[in-house]
Design a protein around this motif. Sequence first.
Motif, PDB file in Angstrom:
ATOM      1  N   THR A  78       0.824  -1.212   0.000  1.00  0.00           N
ATOM      2  CA  THR A  78       0.000   0.000   0.000  1.00  0.00           C
ATOM      3  C   THR A  78       0.859   1.264   0.000  1.00  0.00           C
ATOM      4  OG1 THR A  78      -0.189  -0.109   2.428  1.00  0.00           O
ATOM      5  CG2 THR A  78      -1.948  -1.122   1.116  1.00  0.00           C
ATOM      6  N   GLY A  79       2.136   1.122   0.359  1.00  0.00           N
ATOM      7  CA  GLY A  79       3.016   2.289   0.271  1.00  0.00           C
ATOM      8  C   GLY A  79       3.191   2.743  -1.162  1.00  0.00           C
ATOM      9  N   ALA A  80       3.125   1.797  -2.096  1.00  0.00           N
ATOM     10  CA  ALA A  80       3.227   2.138  -3.521  1.00  0.00           C
ATOM     11  C   ALA A  80       1.869   2.523  -4.100  1.00  0.00           C
ATOM     12  CB  ALA A  80       3.800   0.946  -4.292  1.00  0.00           C
ATOM     13  N   MET A  81       0.797   2.149  -3.407  1.00  0.00           N
ATOM     14  CA  MET A  81      -0.556   2.421  -3.916  1.00  0.00           C
ATOM     15  C   MET A  81      -1.085   3.774  -3.453  1.00  0.00           C
ATOM     16  SD  MET A  81      -2.274  -1.327  -3.226  1.00  0.00           S
ATOM     17  CE  MET A  81      -3.905  -0.751  -3.708  1.00  0.00           C
ATOM     18  N   PHE A  82      -0.782   4.137  -2.219  1.00  0.00           N
ATOM     19  CA  PHE A  82      -1.387   5.326  -1.611  1.00  0.00           C
ATOM     20  C   PHE A  82      -0.298   6.284  -1.125  1.00  0.00           C
ATOM     21  CE2 PHE A  82      -4.392   1.772  -0.449  1.00  0.00           C
ATOM     22  CZ  PHE A  82      -5.336   2.062  -1.431  1.00  0.00           C
ATOM     23  N   TRP A  83      -0.474   7.541  -1.435  1.00  0.00           N
ATOM     24  CA  TRP A  83       0.538   8.527  -1.094  1.00  0.00           C
ATOM     25  C   TRP A  83       0.667   8.747   0.413  1.00  0.00           C
ATOM     26  CZ3 TRP A  83      -0.977  12.740   1.709  1.00  0.00           C
ATOM     27  CH2 TRP A  83      -2.353  13.035   1.722  1.00  0.00           C
ATOM     28  N   ASP A  84      -0.390   8.412   1.173  1.00  0.00           N
ATOM     29  CA  ASP A  84      -0.380   8.724   2.601  1.00  0.00           C
ATOM     30  C   ASP A  84      -0.100   7.513   3.482  1.00  0.00           C
ATOM     31  OD1 ASP A  84      -2.776   7.526   1.946  1.00  0.00           O
ATOM     32  OD2 ASP A  84      -4.042   8.920   3.061  1.00  0.00           O
ATOM     33  N   SER A  89       6.186   3.169   8.913  1.00  0.00           N
ATOM     34  CA  SER A  89       5.183   3.401   9.951  1.00  0.00           C
ATOM     35  C   SER A  89       4.812   2.109  10.677  1.00  0.00           C
ATOM     36  CB  SER A  89       3.922   4.009   9.326  1.00  0.00           C
ATOM     37  OG  SER A  89       3.369   3.116   8.371  1.00  0.00           O
ATOM     38  N   TRP A  90       4.292   2.260  11.889  1.00  0.00           N
ATOM     39  CA  TRP A  90       3.873   1.106  12.694  1.00  0.00           C
ATOM     40  C   TRP A  90       2.650   0.412  12.109  1.00  0.00           C
ATOM     41  CZ3 TRP A  90      -1.113   1.139  14.307  1.00  0.00           C
ATOM     42  CH2 TRP A  90      -1.768   2.368  14.352  1.00  0.00           C
ATOM     43  N   TYR A  91       1.878   1.138  11.290  1.00  0.00           N
ATOM     44  CA  TYR A  91       0.594   0.622  10.824  1.00  0.00           C
ATOM     45  C   TYR A  91       0.654  -0.011   9.432  1.00  0.00           C
ATOM     46  CZ  TYR A  91       0.728   5.041   8.267  1.00  0.00           C
ATOM     47  OH  TYR A  91       1.114   6.076   7.457  1.00  0.00           O
ATOM     48  N   LYS A  92       1.792   0.119   8.715  1.00  0.00           N
ATOM     49  CA  LYS A  92       1.799  -0.280   7.311  1.00  0.00           C
ATOM     50  C   LYS A  92       1.411  -1.742   7.104  1.00  0.00           C
ATOM     51  CE  LYS A  92       4.335  -0.316   2.968  1.00  0.00           C
ATOM     52  NZ  LYS A  92       4.053  -1.735   2.652  1.00  0.00           N
ATOM     53  N   TYR A  93       1.940  -2.636   7.930  1.00  0.00           N
ATOM     54  CA  TYR A  93       1.594  -4.058   7.771  1.00  0.00           C
ATOM     55  C   TYR A  93       0.076  -4.249   7.865  1.00  0.00           C
ATOM     56  CZ  TYR A  93       0.560  -8.820   9.135  1.00  0.00           C
ATOM     57  OH  TYR A  93      -0.023 -10.061   9.239  1.00  0.00           O
ATOM     58  N   TYR A  94      -0.564  -3.564   8.801  1.00  0.00           N
ATOM     59  CA  TYR A  94      -1.993  -3.742   9.018  1.00  0.00           C
ATOM     60  C   TYR A  94      -2.805  -3.173   7.858  1.00  0.00           C
ATOM     61  CZ  TYR A  94      -0.281  -4.791  13.670  1.00  0.00           C
ATOM     62  OH  TYR A  94       0.414  -5.341  14.715  1.00  0.00           O
ATOM     63  N   VAL A  95      -2.376  -2.052   7.330  1.00  0.00           N
ATOM     64  CA  VAL A  95      -3.050  -1.484   6.170  1.00  0.00           C
ATOM     65  C   VAL A  95      -2.847  -2.405   4.962  1.00  0.00           C
ATOM     66  CG1 VAL A  95      -3.121   0.461   4.574  1.00  0.00           C
ATOM     67  CG2 VAL A  95      -2.898   0.889   7.030  1.00  0.00           C
ATOM     68  N   ASP A  96      -1.626  -2.897   4.768  1.00  0.00           N
ATOM     69  CA  ASP A  96      -1.366  -3.859   3.685  1.00  0.00           C
ATOM     70  C   ASP A  96      -2.318  -5.052   3.808  1.00  0.00           C
ATOM     71  OD1 ASP A  96       0.697  -2.276   2.790  1.00  0.00           O
ATOM     72  OD2 ASP A  96       2.310  -3.615   3.455  1.00  0.00           O
ATOM     73  N   TYR A  97      -2.425  -5.578   5.000  1.00  0.00           N
ATOM     74  CA  TYR A  97      -3.241  -6.773   5.228  1.00  0.00           C
ATOM     75  C   TYR A  97      -4.717  -6.484   4.976  1.00  0.00           C
ATOM     76  CZ  TYR A  97      -4.582 -11.235   7.312  1.00  0.00           C
ATOM     77  OH  TYR A  97      -5.087 -12.493   7.512  1.00  0.00           O
ATOM     78  N   ALA A  98      -5.199  -5.361   5.504  1.00  0.00           N
ATOM     79  CA  ALA A  98      -6.615  -5.026   5.360  1.00  0.00           C
ATOM     80  C   ALA A  98      -6.998  -4.795   3.904  1.00  0.00           C
ATOM     81  CB  ALA A  98      -6.936  -3.783   6.192  1.00  0.00           C
ATOM     82  N   VAL A  99      -6.128  -4.149   3.142  1.00  0.00           N
ATOM     83  CA  VAL A  99      -6.409  -3.902   1.724  1.00  0.00           C
ATOM     84  C   VAL A  99      -6.312  -5.211   0.939  1.00  0.00           C
ATOM     85  CG1 VAL A  99      -5.606  -2.727  -0.358  1.00  0.00           C
ATOM     86  CG2 VAL A  99      -5.708  -1.484   1.817  1.00  0.00           C
ATOM     87  N   THR A 100      -5.323  -6.038   1.247  1.00  0.00           N
ATOM     88  CA  THR A 100      -5.153  -7.320   0.551  1.00  0.00           C
ATOM     89  C   THR A 100      -6.401  -8.182   0.678  1.00  0.00           C
ATOM     90  OG1 THR A 100      -2.766  -7.319   0.886  1.00  0.00           O
ATOM     91  CG2 THR A 100      -3.804  -9.449   0.460  1.00  0.00           C
ATOM     92  N   GLY A 106      -9.101   2.357  -0.931  1.00  0.00           N
ATOM     93  CA  GLY A 106      -8.600   3.720  -0.889  1.00  0.00           C
ATOM     94  C   GLY A 106      -9.700   4.744  -0.676  1.00  0.00           C
ATOM     95  N   LYS A 107      -9.268   5.978  -0.469  1.00  0.00           N
ATOM     96  CA  LYS A 107     -10.208   7.072  -0.199  1.00  0.00           C
ATOM     97  C   LYS A 107      -9.594   8.377  -0.701  1.00  0.00           C
ATOM     98  CE  LYS A 107     -12.593   9.362   3.642  1.00  0.00           C
ATOM     99  NZ  LYS A 107     -12.779   9.397   5.106  1.00  0.00           N
ATOM    100  N   GLY A 112      -6.478   7.521   3.250  1.00  0.00           N
ATOM    101  CA  GLY A 112      -7.178   8.237   4.324  1.00  0.00           C
ATOM    102  C   GLY A 112      -6.628   7.821   5.670  1.00  0.00           C
ATOM    103  N   THR A 113      -5.310   7.642   5.718  1.00  0.00           N
ATOM    104  CA  THR A 113      -4.646   7.065   6.886  1.00  0.00           C
ATOM    105  C   THR A 113      -5.005   7.767   8.183  1.00  0.00           C
ATOM    106  OG1 THR A 113      -2.800   6.445   5.468  1.00  0.00           O
ATOM    107  CG2 THR A 113      -2.386   6.484   7.839  1.00  0.00           C
ATOM    108  N   TYR A 114      -4.968   9.085   8.160  1.00  0.00           N
ATOM    109  CA  TYR A 114      -5.177   9.838   9.398  1.00  0.00           C
ATOM    110  C   TYR A 114      -6.575  10.447   9.483  1.00  0.00           C
ATOM    111  CZ  TYR A 114      -0.166   9.201   9.787  1.00  0.00           C
ATOM    112  OH  TYR A 114       1.086   8.641   9.856  1.00  0.00           O
ATOM    113  N   ASP A 115      -7.476   9.989   8.648  1.00  0.00           N
ATOM    114  CA  ASP A 115      -8.880  10.386   8.770  1.00  0.00           C
ATOM    115  C   ASP A 115      -9.553   9.537   9.835  1.00  0.00           C
ATOM    116  OD1 ASP A 115      -8.412  12.078   6.663  1.00  0.00           O
ATOM    117  OD2 ASP A 115      -9.511  10.880   5.177  1.00  0.00           O
ATOM    118  N   ASN A 116     -10.505  10.127  10.511  1.00  0.00           N
ATOM    119  CA  ASN A 116     -11.320   9.343  11.438  1.00  0.00           C
ATOM    120  C   ASN A 116     -12.197   8.383  10.647  1.00  0.00           C
ATOM    121  OD1 ASN A 116     -10.473  10.516  13.916  1.00  0.00           O
ATOM    122  ND2 ASN A 116     -11.797  12.294  13.518  1.00  0.00           N
TER     123      ASN A 116
END
Length: 265
Positions: A78-84, A89-100, A106-107, A112-116
């Motif tokens: 997701t680091g290559a997919m999304f600019w944010d 970061s501590w969360y990248k693995y979890y975002v990778d997993y959730a998107v996979t 995306g948003k 939308g990493t830091y969006d509520n």
Amino acid sequence: FPLQTRVTNYVSNPTFKANTCYFGTDFRSLATIESRTAYAAISSMLCMKAFTVDVEPLPEQPMNPIPQPKPELPLVDTGAMFWDVEYDSWYKYYVDYAVTHGLFSGKDGGFGTYDNITRAEFVQVLAKISGADLSDAGSYSGFNDVPSYEWYTAAVRWAARSGIVSGKGEGKFDPHAPILREEMCVIFISYMRNYKGIQIVPEVPLTTFADEWNIADWAKPSVYDCYSVGLIKGKDNNMFAPKATALRCEAATVFTNFYKKYFIS
């Protein structure tokens, strides 16, 4: 003699008298097969009746396969997919997993990493995990502030009908409000108990949060249940911050833990 047999005929065995009780005799030890004939012990109440039987071997039945964990998918970057999404970061693995696994997408050109994460978004992810039928967006959702044919309507309707959400009173769901940490816990536990029938078994030592006084009474049991099974953690200084909102990266972390624990393993 083999367990996989069919009795085709039987006559009284002269070695033993029919309808007579024999104590301390293991008739199974007499079971041998000779010319398709065997001794079988048939128990009736406390008495043992001995018969000679003709047996016909049955085809071996395949054993039920042992359920195996679902195979892990290769994670997308997701680091290559999304600019944010930051690589270190501590969360990248979890975002990778959730998107996979299709839990998040995306948003607005990023993640939308830091969006509520909103209440509607949260329920939408839960519906995706469950494979819920979201085709009926035209029916009444059960809430006055959730109109028909919105992207979240079917998910909210599904969650309400499944006993997962009950709204915020006065017929409202408040779909666009950021979800609070204590609300996340209530929805997770309602989902586990009411929809999945999962027994809550504590896995970590219970603690008392320093800000327990700030946790709503209706949410307190769910907060501690979520903590006890490792779905959500406290903040610094033994605080839980029940009224704090959850960022999308934080929600991706919680959902990843939830998915791996209850859907993959």
